[in-house]
Design a protein around this motif. Structure first.
Motif, PDB file in Angstrom:
ATOM      1  N   PHE A 125       0.813  -1.217   0.000  1.00  0.00           N
ATOM      2  CA  PHE A 125       0.000   0.000   0.000  1.00  0.00           C
ATOM      3  C   PHE A 125       0.844   1.263   0.000  1.00  0.00           C
ATOM      4  CE2 PHE A 125       0.768  -0.696   4.506  1.00  0.00           C
ATOM      5  CZ  PHE A 125       0.959   0.584   4.997  1.00  0.00           C
ATOM      6  N   THR A 126       0.199   2.346  -0.448  1.00  0.00           N
ATOM      7  CA  THR A 126       0.739   3.692  -0.342  1.00  0.00           C
ATOM      8  C   THR A 126      -0.338   4.561   0.306  1.00  0.00           C
ATOM      9  OG1 THR A 126      -0.026   4.275  -2.564  1.00  0.00           O
ATOM     10  CG2 THR A 126       2.251   3.481  -2.356  1.00  0.00           C
ATOM     11  N   LEU A 127       0.084   5.669   0.887  1.00  0.00           N
ATOM     12  CA  LEU A 127      -0.833   6.525   1.637  1.00  0.00           C
ATOM     13  C   LEU A 127      -1.010   7.889   0.979  1.00  0.00           C
ATOM     14  CD1 LEU A 127       0.634   5.971   5.217  1.00  0.00           C
ATOM     15  CD2 LEU A 127      -1.384   4.880   4.237  1.00  0.00           C
ATOM     16  N   HIS A 128      -2.186   8.446   1.183  1.00  0.00           N
ATOM     17  CA  HIS A 128      -2.440   9.863   0.915  1.00  0.00           C
ATOM     18  C   HIS A 128      -3.008  10.415   2.219  1.00  0.00           C
ATOM     19  CE1 HIS A 128      -3.615  13.577  -1.061  1.00  0.00           C
ATOM     20  NE2 HIS A 128      -4.758  13.473  -0.410  1.00  0.00           N
ATOM     21  N   ASN A 129      -2.190  11.163   2.955  1.00  0.00           N
ATOM     22  CA  ASN A 129      -2.667  11.772   4.204  1.00  0.00           C
ATOM     23  C   ASN A 129      -3.289  13.119   3.890  1.00  0.00           C
ATOM     24  OD1 ASN A 129      -1.987   9.804   6.086  1.00  0.00           O
ATOM     25  ND2 ASN A 129       0.133  10.478   6.146  1.00  0.00           N
ATOM     26  N   GLY A 130      -4.426  13.372   4.483  1.00  0.00           N
ATOM     27  CA  GLY A 130      -5.120  14.636   4.265  1.00  0.00           C
ATOM     28  C   GLY A 130      -6.333  14.464   3.386  1.00  0.00           C
ATOM     29  N   VAL A 131      -7.059  15.545   3.276  1.00  0.00           N
ATOM     30  CA  VAL A 131      -8.331  15.527   2.552  1.00  0.00           C
ATOM     31  C   VAL A 131      -8.115  15.431   1.044  1.00  0.00           C
ATOM     32  CG1 VAL A 131      -8.510  18.060   2.428  1.00  0.00           C
ATOM     33  CG2 VAL A 131     -10.590  16.663   2.416  1.00  0.00           C
ATOM     34  N   LEU A 132      -9.001  14.693   0.401  1.00  0.00           N
ATOM     35  CA  LEU A 132      -9.052  14.672  -1.061  1.00  0.00           C
ATOM     36  C   LEU A 132      -9.809  15.929  -1.475  1.00  0.00           C
ATOM     37  CD1 LEU A 132     -10.060  10.926  -1.330  1.00  0.00           C
ATOM     38  CD2 LEU A 132      -7.834  11.894  -1.972  1.00  0.00           C
ATOM     39  N   THR A 133      -9.252  16.681  -2.430  1.00  0.00           N
ATOM     40  CA  THR A 133      -9.822  17.990  -2.745  1.00  0.00           C
ATOM     41  C   THR A 133     -10.698  18.020  -3.990  1.00  0.00           C
ATOM     42  OG1 THR A 133      -7.785  18.583  -3.895  1.00  0.00           O
ATOM     43  CG2 THR A 133      -7.955  19.212  -1.572  1.00  0.00           C
ATOM     44  N   SER A 134     -10.675  16.931  -4.786  1.00  0.00           N
ATOM     45  CA  SER A 134     -11.527  16.902  -5.975  1.00  0.00           C
ATOM     46  C   SER A 134     -11.667  15.486  -6.483  1.00  0.00           C
ATOM     47  CB  SER A 134     -10.929  17.777  -7.094  1.00  0.00           C
ATOM     48  OG  SER A 134      -9.756  17.169  -7.610  1.00  0.00           O
TER      49      SER A 134
END
Length: 190
Positions: free
Chosen positions: A165-174
């Motif tokens: 897996f890989t991560l995206h921390n924070g809100v998705l903006t679109s």
């Protein structure tokens, strides 16, 4: 005989400790929450050995109906979203996840993790109201915090076919951002 009765009572009391919403034991079932049966059920998963750089060997209960899910058993393409009903950015990105579920049917799976949420009834309402029509797990004990580097939700996890897996921390903006991340990290075109 009196000792046997006392032992039976003690075992019953001990067995009931930790039961209820978000019980302290990994995999413990939360108490039934009104409307939870209307959520998408968690599917049974095939038991697999954990992979290096893969999902943690943690079992979480389903927010709706269905069995507990051992994260290490999961393979992708899969998007896991760590959210909570009390999290304003989670509310902002929810429509993108709902749309991804519609567009990605048959191409990838989506799974939600309701994180450190003290109000399971509001979590169920949140998922239903925002049409998050995919299974959701409960992590009331913050068991994924270290692995997913959760300072606070939201966190989005992209799991490939090998279970890494890989991560995206924070809100998705679109919607475009989310679909680009799916393309780049999972190789899935929508």
């Amino acid at each position: 005989m009196r000792h046997l009765l006392a032992a039976a009572v003690l075992l019953t009391v001990l067995a009931s400790c930790g039961q209820g919403q978000g019980a302290g034991t990994p995999g413990a079932q939360p108490t039934a929450v009104a409307g939870a049966d209307k959520l998408v059920a968690c599917p049974p998963t095939e038991s697999r050995p954990p992979v290096s750089n893969g999902l943690p060997d943690i079992t979480l209960p389903c927010l709706g109906s269905g069995p507990d899910v051992r994260l290490a058993d999961l393979r992708g393409p899969l998007v896991i979203n760590v959210w909570a009903q009390w999290c304003p950015p989670c509310r902002d990105e929810a429509p993108y996840l709902a749309e991804l579920q519609k567009k990605a049917a048959g191409k990838l799976q989506i799974l939600g993790i309701d994180y450190a949420d003290p109000r399971p009834e509001l979590a169920v309402k949140f998922a239903r109201d925002r049409e998050l029509n995919f299974p959701h797990l409960v992590d009331s004990e913050k068991l994924v915090r270290k692995t997913f580097k959760v300072g606070g939700p939201p966190v989005t996890v992209f799991v490939d076919k090998d279970g890494k897996f890989t991560l995206h921390n924070g809100v998705l903006t679109s919607q475009e951002q989310l679909e680009q991340l799916v393309r780049e990290r999972l190789g899935v075109e929508l």
